[in-house]
Design a protein around this motif. Structure first.
Motif, PDB file in Angstrom:
ATOM      1  N   THR A  18     -23.484  45.363 -35.801  1.00 41.05           N
ATOM      2  CA  THR A  18     -24.236  45.910 -36.930  1.00 41.05           C
ATOM      3  C   THR A  18     -25.560  46.499 -36.455  1.00 41.05           C
ATOM      4  O   THR A  18     -25.939  47.607 -36.837  1.00 41.05           O
ATOM      5  CB  THR A  18     -24.502  44.796 -37.978  1.00 41.05           C
ATOM      6  OG1 THR A  18     -23.253  44.193 -38.328  1.00 41.05           O
ATOM      7  CG2 THR A  18     -25.145  45.354 -39.235  1.00 41.05           C
ATOM      8  N   LYS A  19     -26.237  45.767 -35.562  1.00 39.24           N
ATOM      9  CA  LYS A  19     -27.534  46.244 -35.076  1.00 39.24           C
ATOM     10  C   LYS A  19     -27.364  47.521 -34.247  1.00 39.24           C
ATOM     11  O   LYS A  19     -28.146  48.464 -34.364  1.00 39.24           O
ATOM     12  CB  LYS A  19     -28.195  45.146 -34.242  1.00 39.24           C
ATOM     13  CG  LYS A  19     -29.618  45.483 -33.824  1.00 39.24           C
ATOM     14  CD  LYS A  19     -30.320  44.241 -33.331  1.00 39.24           C
ATOM     15  CE  LYS A  19     -31.638  44.580 -32.640  1.00 39.24           C
ATOM     16  NZ  LYS A  19     -32.193  43.394 -31.972  1.00 39.24           N
ATOM     17  N   LEU A  20     -26.331  47.531 -33.418  1.00 40.47           N
ATOM     18  CA  LEU A  20     -26.069  48.706 -32.577  1.00 40.47           C
ATOM     19  C   LEU A  20     -25.842  49.950 -33.442  1.00 40.47           C
ATOM     20  O   LEU A  20     -26.430  51.013 -33.206  1.00 40.47           O
ATOM     21  CB  LEU A  20     -24.820  48.434 -31.718  1.00 40.47           C
ATOM     22  CG  LEU A  20     -24.298  49.606 -30.892  1.00 40.47           C
ATOM     23  CD1 LEU A  20     -25.194  49.813 -29.668  1.00 40.47           C
ATOM     24  CD2 LEU A  20     -22.858  49.366 -30.439  1.00 40.47           C
ATOM     25  N   ILE A  21     -25.005  49.801 -34.455  1.00 41.93           N
ATOM     26  CA  ILE A  21     -24.656  50.961 -35.277  1.00 41.93           C
ATOM     27  C   ILE A  21     -25.844  51.377 -36.153  1.00 41.93           C
ATOM     28  O   ILE A  21     -26.116  52.561 -36.326  1.00 41.93           O
ATOM     29  CB  ILE A  21     -23.398  50.654 -36.112  1.00 41.93           C
ATOM     30  CG1 ILE A  21     -22.217  50.378 -35.173  1.00 41.93           C
ATOM     31  CG2 ILE A  21     -23.060  51.820 -37.040  1.00 41.93           C
ATOM     32  CD1 ILE A  21     -21.077  49.633 -35.809  1.00 41.93           C
ATOM     33  N   ALA A  22     -26.572  50.378 -36.657  1.00 42.35           N
ATOM     34  CA  ALA A  22     -27.762  50.708 -37.453  1.00 42.35           C
ATOM     35  C   ALA A  22     -28.755  51.475 -36.590  1.00 42.35           C
ATOM     36  O   ALA A  22     -29.364  52.464 -37.033  1.00 42.35           O
ATOM     37  CB  ALA A  22     -28.398  49.431 -37.996  1.00 42.35           C
ATOM     38  N   GLY A  23     -28.906  51.054 -35.323  1.00 43.62           N
ATOM     39  CA  GLY A  23     -29.813  51.740 -34.402  1.00 43.62           C
ATOM     40  C   GLY A  23     -29.373  53.180 -34.171  1.00 43.62           C
ATOM     41  O   GLY A  23     -30.190  54.112 -34.178  1.00 43.62           O
ATOM     42  N   ALA A  24     -28.067  53.357 -33.986  1.00 47.46           N
ATOM     43  CA  ALA A  24     -27.544  54.705 -33.760  1.00 47.46           C
ATOM     44  C   ALA A  24     -27.748  55.569 -35.003  1.00 47.46           C
ATOM     45  O   ALA A  24     -28.087  56.751 -34.906  1.00 47.46           O
ATOM     46  CB  ALA A  24     -26.063  54.626 -33.397  1.00 47.46           C
ATOM     47  N   ALA A  25     -27.579  54.972 -36.190  1.00 42.65           N
ATOM     48  CA  ALA A  25     -27.751  55.729 -37.438  1.00 42.65           C
ATOM     49  C   ALA A  25     -29.200  56.165 -37.601  1.00 42.65           C
ATOM     50  O   ALA A  25     -29.485  57.279 -38.048  1.00 42.65           O
ATOM     51  CB  ALA A  25     -27.311  54.881 -38.628  1.00 42.65           C
ATOM     52  N   GLU A  26     -30.130  55.289 -37.208  1.00 35.81           N
ATOM     53  CA  GLU A  26     -31.551  55.658 -37.280  1.00 35.81           C
ATOM     54  C   GLU A  26     -31.842  56.803 -36.313  1.00 35.81           C
ATOM     55  O   GLU A  26     -32.470  57.800 -36.666  1.00 35.81           O
ATOM     56  CB  GLU A  26     -32.454  54.460 -36.921  1.00 35.81           C
ATOM     57  CG  GLU A  26     -32.448  53.315 -37.922  1.00 35.81           C
ATOM     58  CD  GLU A  26     -32.899  53.703 -39.331  1.00 35.81           C
ATOM     59  OE1 GLU A  26     -33.559  54.750 -39.499  1.00 35.81           O
ATOM     60  OE2 GLU A  26     -32.561  52.947 -40.275  1.00 35.81           O
ATOM     61  N   LYS A  27     -31.355  56.654 -35.091  1.00 40.89           N
ATOM     62  CA  LYS A  27     -31.616  57.661 -34.060  1.00 40.89           C
ATOM     63  C   LYS A  27     -31.101  59.038 -34.486  1.00 40.89           C
ATOM     64  O   LYS A  27     -31.743  60.052 -34.270  1.00 40.89           O
ATOM     65  CB  LYS A  27     -30.934  57.218 -32.761  1.00 40.89           C
ATOM     66  CG  LYS A  27     -30.990  58.240 -31.618  1.00 40.89           C
ATOM     67  CD  LYS A  27     -30.452  57.603 -30.342  1.00 40.89           C
ATOM     68  CE  LYS A  27     -29.822  58.583 -29.376  1.00 40.89           C
ATOM     69  NZ  LYS A  27     -30.675  59.652 -28.902  1.00 40.89           N
ATOM     70  N   GLU A  28     -29.929  59.046 -35.116  1.00 39.45           N
ATOM     71  CA  GLU A  28     -29.306  60.310 -35.498  1.00 39.45           C
ATOM     72  C   GLU A  28     -29.689  60.728 -36.929  1.00 39.45           C
ATOM     73  O   GLU A  28     -29.175  61.715 -37.432  1.00 39.45           O
ATOM     74  CB  GLU A  28     -27.777  60.190 -35.406  1.00 39.45           C
ATOM     75  CG  GLU A  28     -27.246  59.928 -34.008  1.00 39.45           C
ATOM     76  CD  GLU A  28     -27.452  61.124 -33.082  1.00 39.45           C
ATOM     77  OE1 GLU A  28     -27.057  62.248 -33.452  1.00 39.45           O
ATOM     78  OE2 GLU A  28     -28.027  60.937 -31.990  1.00 39.45           O
ATOM     79  N   SER A  29     -30.513  59.953 -37.589  1.00 36.33           N
ATOM     80  CA  SER A  29     -30.868  60.153 -39.011  1.00 36.33           C
ATOM     81  C   SER A  29     -29.618  60.416 -39.838  1.00 36.33           C
ATOM     82  O   SER A  29     -29.598  61.319 -40.679  1.00 36.33           O
ATOM     83  CB  SER A  29     -31.832  61.324 -39.203  1.00 36.33           C
ATOM     84  OG  SER A  29     -32.828  61.315 -38.241  1.00 36.33           O
ATOM     85  N   SER A  30     -28.579  59.622 -39.614  1.00 39.00           N
ATOM     86  CA  SER A  30     -27.285  59.883 -40.260  1.00 39.00           C
ATOM     87  C   SER A  30     -27.294  59.454 -41.714  1.00 39.00           C
ATOM     88  O   SER A  30     -27.717  58.338 -42.035  1.00 39.00           O
ATOM     89  CB  SER A  30     -26.179  59.119 -39.536  1.00 39.00           C
ATOM     90  OG  SER A  30     -26.158  59.494 -38.190  1.00 39.00           O
TER      91      SER A  30
END
Ligand SMILES: Cc1cc2nc3c(=O)[nH]c(=O)nc-3n(C[C@H](O)[C@H](O)[C@H](O)COP(=O)(O)OP(=O)(O)OC[C@H]3O[C@@H](n4cnc5c(N)ncnc54)[C@H](O)[C@@H]3O)c2cc1C
Ligand SMILES: Cc1cc2nc3c(=O)[nH]c(=O)nc-3n(C[C@H](O)[C@H](O)[C@H](O)COP(=O)(O)OP(=O)(O)OC[C@H]3O[C@@H](n4cnc5c(N)ncnc54)[C@H](O)[C@@H]3O)c2cc1C
Lengths: 325, 246
Positions: free
Chosen positions: A77-89
């Motif tokens: 969950t943390k990994l994907i949330a981090g990726a979503a923040e980085k990509e402003s998805s």
């Protein structure tokens, strides 16, 4: 603003259901006029991740932290949330698997997103209203659901859309660290036990399924099911009473209270077709029913049928496949 | 240990699904509602664990309107000690999860058990949401749950296998077979259920994040093509050349 796609990997390979999810995500990206970025979970190789270009993915984020090999809800969950923040998805797409839906539901709270699981079609985006079709009432109906939040998370059911194969397209693989700590691994598995499946085809991922019911009379006759499954490259499944009496393991039980499958082909052998059984299989593309009773309700839900004795019909089918190959 | 078991109220598994004429709502007319079958595993396991520990309580919780009370009483008859109903239509999973999280926090429950999924809406999401809202682990779906003190050992089903997971209370788990043999109410249970406490509370939190625009039934099958048993091999040819699935 790119669409974020979560791809599950196993033994270095991207799972087939995740190739569909990647294709789904890249089509949503196209619809929204943006690109699709994937984030990989499980055991992956960079070479295989680069091949996600064929499914329309531009970039893949990959954290090589070894403890991510097994499913850990907190860390994923943390990994994907981090990726979503980085990509402003604003749109995140996952598989509607035990892993995908578990992570998706946590993410929806963390990212304040609207969540739809069991999604079966590409979304519609009309006048700012984002709608997806999802399965409901255990395969007995569909619902068009409006996702009101600015952020949206979709868990896509297996075999709902075709995977794209744009030969030669390559995704750029980028190392990504979510700065995971021990606290993110509190629910890490102590042990992982994989099923020893005859023929090596796993039921949830299978395109072809051969399934047996009480009409098979006993576990000693299951070689007939297994032989046909092996000849086809199919997974094996069963009805609830069959697993209740331990003729077959519980993970093979399909239906409303078992697992739901949506393969290209489901062959039901000596299964009557009770409504609870049909609920788990009726999104299969083609259903074949073999039953000695012409009145068996399953024939109403079938595309092809043979009224006959499984003990005579199954060996003939296995033989016919062997001849064809 | 304080166990909180969340139950949803769903159409009986044999129900023929139909909708209101505008296709916006499920047509409840003549439909028999039951405790969600997966939730029966959660309920029975909670009672078994309480009995094994020789202390503790099992509270059942439903988010629903007054018409769910017969099934809440049934859960009490099966062996729960008391019940809470959050008086609101379950608008969506997020709405339901907020209600469960609020009750769980207020009552300081140690173990929150749910079913794998609700067979009406098939979300498989309330348990993950509640875990995240409370900042505690969720193990979903769990095939086995054992407890020793405040440590739980669970088997979590993953595609193609299982994980053995150990977590400490408080945690959320969503249950499925073969965790236990769901109990059915006996006469004594039914009698005592009538006087067990059932508290009704009002909903809290924000509204829903999703909304159903329309329901639809699956397209009808074309009708079955029968192949004579003597020429079973013909089926294989049709599957390859006509259906193109092998
Ligand atoms: C709450 C609830 C949930 C349930 N959930 C599920 C579920 O998830 N999945 C599920 O499968 N069931 C489920 N059931 C059970 C379901 O109602 C049926 O009882 C079950 O599916 C029947 O299994 P079956 O078809 O194998 O057996 P049967 O209904 O006994 O059918 C056996 C069939 O084999 C045929 N047959 C017999 N001999 C031969 C032969 N020699 N050759 C060819 N055909 C032969 C017979 O004609 C018959 O049609 C559930 C029930 C309830 C109440
Ligand atoms: C016709 C109809 C339409 C509906 N429309 C919607 C809709 O548009 N959007 C929507 O999200 N929901 C809708 N619901 C409500 C749905 O029934 C649920 O109560 C709720 O949304 C959670 O569903 P889920 O499938 O996501 O739960 P899941 O995540 O599958 O449920 C997991 C577990 O959570 C617990 N749980 C679920 N619901 C409750 C509850 N009400 N009270 C206590 N515990 C519970 C149970 O233990 C259950 O096994 C509708 C229901 C009906 C009958």
């Amino acid at each position: 603003m790119s669409v974020l796609v979560v791809v599950e990997c196993d033994n270095g390979e991207v799972k087939k259901s995740s190739l569909e999810v990647a294709s789904y995500g890249s089509q949503v990206a196209q619809m929204l006029g943006t690109t699709a970025t994937a984030v990989a979970v499980g055991e992956a190789t960079e070479a295989n991740l680069a091949k996600l270009g064929e499914q329309g993915i531009s970039k893949v984020l990959y954290d090589a932290e070894p403890r991510l090999k097994d499913f850990v809800n907190g860390a994923y969950t943390k990994l994907i949330a981090g990726a979503a923040e980085k990509e402003s998805s604003l749109v995140i797409v996952l598989a509607n698997s035990n892993i995908g839906a578990s992570v998706g539901s946590r993410l929806s709270v963390r990212l304040q997103a609207s969540l739809a699981t069991n999604v079966v079609e590409l979304p519609k985006n009309n006048g700012g209203q984002f709608t997806v079709k999802r399965g409901a009432f255990s395969g007995k109906a569909f619902a068009d659901v409006v996702l009101m939040g600015e952020r949206k998370i979709l868990a896509v059911k297996k075999n709902s859309i075709e995977a794209l194969h744009n030969a030669g397209q390559v995704a750029q693989v980028e190392r990504f660290s979510a700065s995971l700590t021990d606290a993110d691994f509190v629910d890490a598995p102590k042990q992982v036990v994989m099923q020893d499946q005859a023929g090596g085809v796993l039921l949830p991922e299978a395109d072809l399924v051969v399934s047996g019911g009480r009409g098979m009379k006993g576990p000693e006759n299951w070689h007939l099911i297994e032989d046909l499954a092996k000849a086809l490259g199919a997974a094996t499944a069963c009805s609830k009473p069959v697993s209740d009496v331990d003729w077959r393991p519980h993970h093979e039980h399909v239906g409303q209270t078992g697992i739901t499958v949506s393969p290209n082909l489901y062959i039901a052998c000596g299964i009557s077709g009770a409504i609870q059984h049909l609920a788990g299989v009726n999104s299969s593309k083609v259903i074949v029913v073999i039953n000695k009773d012409p009145e068996a309700p399953f024939f109403k839900a079938a595309d092809y049928g043979i009224v006959g004795d499984v003990f005579e019909v199954l060996p003939k089918l296995t033989q016919a496949i062997k001849e064809l190959n | 240990m304080k166990f909180l078991v969340c139950i949803s109220n769903v159409p009986d598994t044999t129900t023929k699904i139909t909708f209101t004429p505008d296709n916006k709502e499920f047509n409840k007319a003549g439909v028999q509602f039951v405790i969600n079958p997966w939730d029966e595993y959660a309920l029975t396991r909670a009672i078994e664990l309480k009995e094994a520990q020789g202390a503790g309580t099992v509270t059942v919780l439903n988010v629903g309107e007054a018409d769910t009370e017969p099934n809440i009483r049934k859960a009490l008859a099966i062996g729960a000690d008391d019940a809470i109903r959050v008086n609101a239509a379950p608008k969506d999973a997020y709405f339901v999860a907020q209600q469960i999280a609020a009750v769980a926090k207020e009552g300081a429950y140690d173990v929150i058990l749910m079913g794998k999924e609700s067979i009406d809406y098939n979300g498989f999401q309330v348990h993950g949401m509640v875990g995240e809202m409370l900042g505690i682990p969720t193990v979903a779906p769990a095939m086995k749950l054992d407890m020793s003190g405040s440590t739980a050992t669970l088997e979590r089903e993953i595609e193609g296998g299982k994980e053995i997971v150990e977590v400490s209370a408080p945690f959320v788990a969503s249950c499925q077979q073969p965790m236990c043999e769901p109990r059915i109410p006996n006469m004594r249970g039914i009698m005592t259920a009538r006087t067990k406490p059932l508290k009704v509370v009002e909903a809290v939190g924000e509204g829903a994040r999703t909304e159903v625009a329309e329901f639809a039934l699956p397209p009808k099958k074309q009708g079955v093509k029968l192949i004579p048993a003597e020429s079973a091999g013909e089926l294989i040819r049709l599957l390859r050349n006509e259906a193109k699935v092998i």
